[in-house]
Design a protein around this motif. Structure first.
Motif, PDB file in Angstrom:
ATOM      1  N   LEU A  98      -8.213   0.400 -11.050  1.00 61.21           N
ATOM      2  CA  LEU A  98      -7.078   1.290 -10.882  1.00 61.21           C
ATOM      3  C   LEU A  98      -5.817   0.520 -11.264  1.00 61.21           C
ATOM      4  O   LEU A  98      -5.629  -0.607 -10.810  1.00 61.21           O
ATOM      5  N   VAL A  99      -4.983   1.140 -12.090  1.00 66.63           N
ATOM      6  CA  VAL A  99      -3.720   0.519 -12.476  1.00 66.63           C
ATOM      7  C   VAL A  99      -2.583   1.449 -12.067  1.00 66.63           C
ATOM      8  O   VAL A  99      -2.599   2.625 -12.439  1.00 66.63           O
ATOM      9  N   VAL A 100      -1.656   0.928 -11.279  1.00 64.79           N
ATOM     10  CA  VAL A 100      -0.539   1.750 -10.799  1.00 64.79           C
ATOM     11  C   VAL A 100       0.764   0.985 -10.962  1.00 64.79           C
ATOM     12  O   VAL A 100       0.767  -0.201 -11.315  1.00 64.79           O
ATOM     13  N   HIS A 101       1.862   1.669 -10.686  1.00 66.77           N
ATOM     14  CA  HIS A 101       3.165   1.022 -10.712  1.00 66.77           C
ATOM     15  C   HIS A 101       3.620   0.741  -9.286  1.00 66.77           C
ATOM     16  O   HIS A 101       3.223   1.443  -8.338  1.00 66.77           O
ATOM     17  N   GLU A 102       4.445  -0.249  -9.154  1.00 68.74           N
ATOM     18  CA  GLU A 102       4.998  -0.581  -7.832  1.00 68.74           C
ATOM     19  C   GLU A 102       5.581   0.664  -7.189  1.00 68.74           C
ATOM     20  O   GLU A 102       6.270   1.449  -7.844  1.00 68.74           O
ATOM     21  N   GLY A 103       5.320   0.805  -5.901  1.00 68.91           N
ATOM     22  CA  GLY A 103       5.857   1.949  -5.181  1.00 68.91           C
ATOM     23  C   GLY A 103       4.883   3.101  -5.065  1.00 68.91           C
ATOM     24  O   GLY A 103       5.045   3.972  -4.203  1.00 68.91           O
TER      25      GLY A 103
ATOM     26  N   ALA B 281       3.414   2.470  -0.897  1.00 75.21           N
ATOM     27  CA  ALA B 281       4.495   1.645  -1.464  1.00 75.21           C
ATOM     28  C   ALA B 281       3.947   0.333  -2.015  1.00 75.21           C
ATOM     29  O   ALA B 281       4.367  -0.760  -1.615  1.00 75.21           O
ATOM     30  N   THR B 282       3.006   0.451  -2.933  1.00 78.62           N
ATOM     31  CA  THR B 282       2.320  -0.733  -3.440  1.00 78.62           C
ATOM     32  C   THR B 282       3.287  -1.752  -4.029  1.00 78.62           C
ATOM     33  O   THR B 282       4.348  -1.405  -4.573  1.00 78.62           O
ATOM     34  N   GLN B 283       2.869  -3.021  -3.927  1.00 82.33           N
ATOM     35  CA  GLN B 283       3.646  -4.134  -4.473  1.00 82.33           C
ATOM     36  C   GLN B 283       2.727  -4.937  -5.394  1.00 82.33           C
ATOM     37  O   GLN B 283       1.500  -4.843  -5.293  1.00 82.33           O
ATOM     38  N   THR B 284       3.328  -5.744  -6.260  1.00 84.29           N
ATOM     39  CA  THR B 284       2.499  -6.523  -7.188  1.00 84.29           C
ATOM     40  C   THR B 284       1.543  -7.449  -6.438  1.00 84.29           C
ATOM     41  O   THR B 284       0.449  -7.737  -6.904  1.00 84.29           O
ATOM     42  N   GLY B 285       1.936  -7.877  -5.261  1.00 81.81           N
ATOM     43  CA  GLY B 285       1.077  -8.742  -4.445  1.00 81.81           C
ATOM     44  C   GLY B 285      -0.154  -8.053  -3.901  1.00 81.81           C
ATOM     45  O   GLY B 285      -1.057  -8.706  -3.356  1.00 81.81           O
ATOM     46  N   ASP B 286      -0.187  -6.732  -4.041  1.00 77.80           N
ATOM     47  CA  ASP B 286      -1.379  -5.994  -3.607  1.00 77.80           C
ATOM     48  C   ASP B 286      -2.471  -6.044  -4.663  1.00 77.80           C
ATOM     49  O   ASP B 286      -3.610  -5.625  -4.404  1.00 77.80           O
TER      50      ASP B 286
ATOM     51  N   GLY C 247     -20.083  -3.290  -1.520  1.00 82.70           N
ATOM     52  CA  GLY C 247     -19.909  -2.501  -2.725  1.00 82.70           C
ATOM     53  C   GLY C 247     -19.425  -3.419  -3.844  1.00 82.70           C
ATOM     54  O   GLY C 247     -19.174  -4.609  -3.617  1.00 82.70           O
ATOM     55  N   LYS C 248     -19.282  -2.869  -5.028  1.00 83.84           N
ATOM     56  CA  LYS C 248     -18.879  -3.693  -6.176  1.00 83.84           C
ATOM     57  C   LYS C 248     -17.384  -3.951  -6.203  1.00 83.84           C
ATOM     58  O   LYS C 248     -16.913  -4.779  -6.972  1.00 83.84           O
ATOM     59  N   GLY C 249     -16.660  -3.230  -5.393  1.00 82.50           N
ATOM     60  CA  GLY C 249     -15.227  -3.474  -5.325  1.00 82.50           C
ATOM     61  C   GLY C 249     -14.417  -2.557  -6.217  1.00 82.50           C
ATOM     62  O   GLY C 249     -14.924  -1.982  -7.184  1.00 82.50           O
ATOM     63  N   THR C 250     -13.151  -2.417  -5.861  1.00 83.37           N
ATOM     64  CA  THR C 250     -12.177  -1.708  -6.699  1.00 83.37           C
ATOM     65  C   THR C 250     -11.125  -2.711  -7.106  1.00 83.37           C
ATOM     66  O   THR C 250     -10.495  -3.332  -6.241  1.00 83.37           O
ATOM     67  N   LYS C 251     -10.968  -2.880  -8.409  1.00 78.13           N
ATOM     68  CA  LYS C 251      -9.940  -3.800  -8.887  1.00 78.13           C
ATOM     69  C   LYS C 251      -8.624  -3.040  -9.005  1.00 78.13           C
ATOM     70  O   LYS C 251      -8.479  -2.141  -9.830  1.00 78.13           O
ATOM     71  N   LEU C 252      -7.655  -3.409  -8.196  1.00 78.45           N
ATOM     72  CA  LEU C 252      -6.351  -2.759  -8.197  1.00 78.45           C
ATOM     73  C   LEU C 252      -5.343  -3.653  -8.905  1.00 78.45           C
ATOM     74  O   LEU C 252      -5.207  -4.833  -8.583  1.00 78.45           O
ATOM     75  N   THR C 253      -4.659  -3.091  -9.865  1.00 78.46           N
ATOM     76  CA  THR C 253      -3.585  -3.795 -10.550  1.00 78.46           C
ATOM     77  C   THR C 253      -2.303  -3.021 -10.320  1.00 78.46           C
ATOM     78  O   THR C 253      -2.234  -1.829 -10.638  1.00 78.46           O
ATOM     79  N   VAL C 254      -1.313  -3.697  -9.752  1.00 78.47           N
ATOM     80  CA  VAL C 254      -0.012  -3.064  -9.510  1.00 78.47           C
ATOM     81  C   VAL C 254       0.987  -3.697 -10.461  1.00 78.47           C
ATOM     82  O   VAL C 254       1.264  -4.894 -10.395  1.00 78.47           O
ATOM     83  N   ASN C 255       1.502  -2.892 -11.362  1.00 79.92           N
ATOM     84  CA  ASN C 255       2.470  -3.382 -12.339  1.00 79.92           C
ATOM     85  C   ASN C 255       3.902  -3.196 -11.848  1.00 79.92           C
ATOM     86  O   ASN C 255       4.197  -2.218 -11.166  1.00 79.92           O
TER      87      ASN C 255
END
Lengths: 112, 116
Positions: A11-16, A78-83, A103-111
Protein backbone atom coordinates in the motif's frame (compact mmCIF):
# COMPACT_ATOMS: atom_id res chain seq x y z
CA UNK A 1 -3.78 -26.22 7.89
CA UNK A 2 -3.59 -23.02 9.91
CA UNK A 3 -3.33 -19.89 7.81
CA UNK A 4 -3.37 -16.13 8.13
CA UNK A 5 -4.04 -13.93 5.14
CA UNK A 6 -3.29 -10.23 5.03
CA UNK A 7 -4.44 -7.66 2.53
CA UNK A 8 -3.41 -5.65 0.75
CA UNK A 9 0.12 -6.98 0.30
CA UNK A 10 1.37 -3.49 -0.31
CA UNK A 11 0.00 0.00 0.00
CA UNK A 12 1.36 3.42 -0.94
CA UNK A 13 -0.21 6.53 0.59
CA UNK A 14 0.59 10.15 1.27
CA UNK A 15 1.29 11.63 4.67
CA UNK A 16 -1.90 12.43 6.49
CA UNK A 17 -3.92 9.67 4.87
CA UNK A 18 -5.74 7.05 6.93
CA UNK A 19 -5.11 3.40 6.16
CA UNK A 20 -6.82 0.16 7.09
CA UNK A 21 -4.93 -3.11 7.00
CA UNK A 22 -6.80 -6.39 6.96
CA UNK A 23 -6.06 -9.76 8.46
CA UNK A 24 -8.17 -12.90 8.24
CA UNK A 25 -7.33 -16.16 9.91
CA UNK A 26 -8.22 -19.83 10.01
CA UNK A 27 -6.49 -21.35 12.99
CA UNK A 28 -7.24 -24.36 15.14
CA UNK A 29 -7.46 -23.57 18.84
CA UNK A 30 -7.32 -19.81 18.30
CA UNK A 31 -6.29 -17.82 21.33
CA UNK A 32 -5.44 -14.29 20.25
CA UNK A 33 -4.49 -12.10 17.32
CA UNK A 34 -1.30 -10.05 17.36
CA UNK A 35 -0.08 -7.18 15.23
CA UNK A 36 3.60 -6.38 14.72
CA UNK A 37 5.49 -3.64 12.89
CA UNK A 38 8.63 -4.74 11.10
CA UNK A 39 11.08 -2.19 9.79
CA UNK A 40 14.58 -3.23 8.91
CA UNK A 41 15.04 -5.82 11.58
CA UNK A 42 12.83 -7.89 13.81
CA UNK A 43 9.15 -7.19 14.47
CA UNK A 44 8.08 -4.94 17.28
CA UNK A 45 4.88 -5.66 19.13
CA UNK A 46 1.86 -3.41 18.56
CA UNK A 47 -1.30 -5.08 19.84
CA UNK A 48 -2.68 -8.31 21.16
CA UNK A 49 -6.42 -8.87 20.76
CA UNK A 50 -8.27 -11.61 22.55
CA UNK A 51 -11.88 -10.47 22.71
CA UNK A 52 -14.21 -9.49 19.90
CA UNK A 53 -15.38 -5.94 19.47
CA UNK A 54 -13.01 -4.27 21.90
CA UNK A 55 -10.88 -1.68 20.16
CA UNK A 56 -7.31 -1.27 21.30
CA UNK A 57 -5.65 2.09 20.70
CA UNK A 58 -2.15 3.39 20.87
CA UNK A 59 -1.76 6.91 19.58
CA UNK A 60 -2.72 6.97 15.91
CA UNK A 61 -2.96 3.20 15.71
CA UNK A 62 -6.00 1.16 16.61
CA UNK A 63 -7.10 -2.40 16.08
CA UNK A 64 -10.15 -4.53 16.55
CA UNK A 65 -10.92 -8.23 16.35
CA UNK A 66 -14.03 -10.01 15.06
CA UNK A 67 -13.95 -13.62 16.26
CA UNK A 68 -17.20 -14.48 14.51
CA UNK A 69 -15.99 -13.43 11.08
CA UNK A 70 -12.36 -14.40 11.88
CA UNK A 71 -10.67 -11.16 10.98
CA UNK A 72 -8.94 -8.15 12.42
CA UNK A 73 -8.13 -4.69 11.12
CA UNK A 74 -5.36 -2.29 11.96
CA UNK A 75 -6.08 1.38 11.40
CA UNK A 76 -3.49 4.09 11.18
CA UNK A 77 -4.75 7.67 11.07
CA UNK A 78 -2.82 10.75 9.96
CA UNK A 79 -0.03 8.59 8.60
CA UNK A 80 3.57 9.76 8.80
CA UNK A 81 6.64 8.69 6.85
CA UNK A 82 7.84 6.90 9.98
CA UNK A 83 4.87 4.57 9.69
CA UNK A 84 6.43 3.04 6.58
CA UNK A 85 7.08 -0.61 7.44
CA UNK A 86 5.77 -4.09 6.97
CA UNK A 87 2.86 -4.79 9.27
CA UNK A 88 2.53 -8.41 10.30
CA UNK A 89 -0.52 -10.09 11.70
CA UNK A 90 -0.20 -13.34 13.65
CA UNK A 91 -2.70 -15.74 15.13
CA UNK A 92 -1.73 -17.35 18.39
CA UNK A 93 -2.88 -20.82 19.30
CA UNK A 94 -3.66 -22.04 22.75
CA UNK A 95 -2.43 -25.25 24.17
CA UNK A 96 1.03 -26.45 24.93
CA UNK A 97 2.89 -25.15 21.89
CA UNK A 98 1.74 -21.49 22.02
CA UNK A 99 2.66 -20.97 18.40
CA UNK A 100 2.19 -17.91 16.24
CA UNK A 101 1.08 -18.29 12.65
CA UNK A 102 2.10 -15.25 10.66
CA UNK A 103 0.57 -13.69 7.60
CA UNK A 104 2.82 -12.46 4.80
CA UNK A 105 2.48 -8.88 5.91
CA UNK A 106 1.35 -5.62 4.37
CA UNK A 107 4.10 -3.35 3.16
CA UNK A 108 3.04 0.23 3.85
CA UNK A 109 4.86 3.10 2.22
CA UNK A 110 3.98 6.62 3.34
CA UNK A 111 5.26 9.30 1.00
CA UNK A 112 5.79 12.89 2.13
CA UNK B 1 9.85 -3.76 28.40
CA UNK B 2 11.24 -7.20 27.73
CA UNK B 3 14.48 -7.19 25.72
CA UNK B 4 15.80 -10.02 23.60
CA UNK B 5 19.25 -9.90 22.05
CA UNK B 6 20.82 -11.95 19.30
CA UNK B 7 24.44 -12.47 18.43
CA UNK B 8 25.87 -12.12 15.92
CA UNK B 9 23.72 -9.66 13.99
CA UNK B 10 25.38 -10.61 10.75
CA UNK B 11 27.60 -13.54 9.78
CA UNK B 12 29.18 -14.74 6.59
CA UNK B 13 30.49 -18.28 6.47
CA UNK B 14 31.75 -20.75 3.91
CA UNK B 15 29.81 -23.73 2.69
CA UNK B 16 30.31 -26.76 4.89
CA UNK B 17 31.04 -24.86 8.08
CA UNK B 18 28.78 -24.53 11.11
CA UNK B 19 27.44 -21.33 12.58
CA UNK B 20 26.05 -20.73 16.04
CA UNK B 21 23.50 -18.00 16.75
CA UNK B 22 22.73 -16.97 20.32
CA UNK B 23 19.44 -15.64 21.61
CA UNK B 24 19.30 -14.11 25.07
CA UNK B 25 16.50 -12.67 27.15
CA UNK B 26 18.16 -9.78 28.94
CA UNK B 27 15.76 -8.76 31.65
CA UNK B 28 13.43 -11.70 32.07
CA UNK B 29 13.44 -15.45 32.22
CA UNK B 30 12.11 -17.09 29.09
CA UNK B 31 10.65 -20.52 29.60
CA UNK B 32 9.98 -20.79 25.89
CA UNK B 33 11.90 -19.42 22.94
CA UNK B 34 11.07 -19.68 19.27
CA UNK B 35 13.28 -19.67 16.22
CA UNK B 36 12.00 -18.24 12.96
CA UNK B 37 13.39 -17.92 9.49
CA UNK B 38 12.44 -15.15 7.11
CA UNK B 39 13.07 -15.06 3.40
CA UNK B 40 13.06 -11.78 1.48
CA UNK B 41 9.58 -10.33 1.10
CA UNK B 42 8.07 -13.25 2.96
CA UNK B 43 6.71 -13.75 6.42
CA UNK B 44 8.29 -15.36 9.41
CA UNK B 45 8.32 -19.13 9.28
CA UNK B 46 8.48 -20.91 12.60
CA UNK B 47 11.32 -23.41 12.65
CA UNK B 48 11.18 -24.76 16.18
CA UNK B 49 9.96 -24.18 19.71
CA UNK B 50 12.57 -24.41 22.42
CA UNK B 51 11.72 -25.06 26.06
CA UNK B 52 14.34 -24.71 28.75
CA UNK B 53 15.79 -28.03 29.79
CA UNK B 54 14.05 -30.14 27.17
CA UNK B 55 14.43 -31.01 23.52
CA UNK B 56 13.20 -28.56 20.94
CA UNK B 57 10.04 -29.23 18.98
CA UNK B 58 10.66 -28.82 15.28
CA UNK B 59 8.10 -27.82 12.68
CA UNK B 60 7.38 -30.12 9.80
CA UNK B 61 10.04 -29.93 7.13
CA UNK B 62 12.75 -28.52 9.41
CA UNK B 63 15.75 -30.83 9.75
CA UNK B 64 16.59 -31.23 13.41
CA UNK B 65 20.06 -32.55 12.65
CA UNK B 66 20.85 -29.52 10.54
CA UNK B 67 19.40 -26.88 12.81
CA UNK B 68 20.52 -27.78 16.31
CA UNK B 69 18.76 -25.95 19.10
CA UNK B 70 19.92 -25.88 22.69
CA UNK B 71 18.01 -24.06 25.42
CA UNK B 72 20.49 -24.48 28.21
CA UNK B 73 19.15 -21.87 30.59
CA UNK B 74 16.14 -19.63 31.14
CA UNK B 75 17.92 -16.77 29.39
CA UNK B 76 19.79 -18.42 26.54
CA UNK B 77 18.89 -20.47 23.50
CA UNK B 78 21.27 -21.25 20.66
CA UNK B 79 20.66 -22.25 17.06
CA UNK B 80 23.52 -23.97 15.26
CA UNK B 81 23.30 -24.30 11.52
CA UNK B 82 25.47 -27.31 10.75
CA UNK B 83 27.25 -27.91 7.45
CA UNK B 84 25.80 -24.72 6.06
CA UNK B 85 24.87 -24.41 2.39
CA UNK B 86 24.07 -21.30 0.35
CA UNK B 87 20.36 -22.13 0.54
CA UNK B 88 20.59 -21.72 4.32
CA UNK B 89 21.30 -18.04 3.77
CA UNK B 90 18.45 -16.21 5.43
CA UNK B 91 17.38 -13.92 8.25
CA UNK B 92 17.00 -15.88 11.48
CA UNK B 93 14.97 -14.36 14.30
CA UNK B 94 14.38 -15.65 17.80
CA UNK B 95 11.61 -14.69 20.15
CA UNK B 96 10.79 -15.37 23.75
CA UNK B 97 7.72 -15.42 25.93
CA UNK B 98 7.51 -14.79 29.64
CA UNK B 99 5.98 -17.72 31.42
CA UNK B 100 3.66 -20.40 30.07
CA UNK B 101 0.27 -19.58 28.72
CA UNK B 102 1.42 -16.25 27.37
CA UNK B 103 1.26 -15.39 23.69
CA UNK B 104 3.02 -12.03 23.59
CA UNK B 105 6.35 -12.80 21.99
CA UNK B 106 9.34 -10.48 22.24
CA UNK B 107 11.60 -10.66 19.22
CA UNK B 108 15.34 -10.42 18.97
CA UNK B 109 16.89 -8.13 16.34
CA UNK B 110 17.65 -11.03 14.02
CA UNK B 111 20.78 -12.52 12.48
CA UNK B 112 21.54 -12.24 8.79
CA UNK B 113 23.35 -15.41 7.68
CA UNK B 114 25.10 -15.52 4.33
CA UNK B 115 26.69 -18.77 3.23
CA UNK B 116 29.16 -18.44 0.38
Amino acid sequence: EDKVVQSPLSLVVHEGDTVTLNCSYEVTNFRSLLWYKQEKKAPTFLFMLTSSGIEKKSGRLSSILDKKELFSILNITATQTGDSAVYLCAAATQGGSEKLVFGKGTKLTVNP
Amino acid sequence: GAVVSQHPSRVICKSGTSVKIECRSLDFQATTMFWYRQFPKQSLMLMATSNEGSKATYEQGVEKDKFLINHASLTLSTLTVTSAHPEDSSFYICSAIIGRGKNEQYFGPGTRLTVT
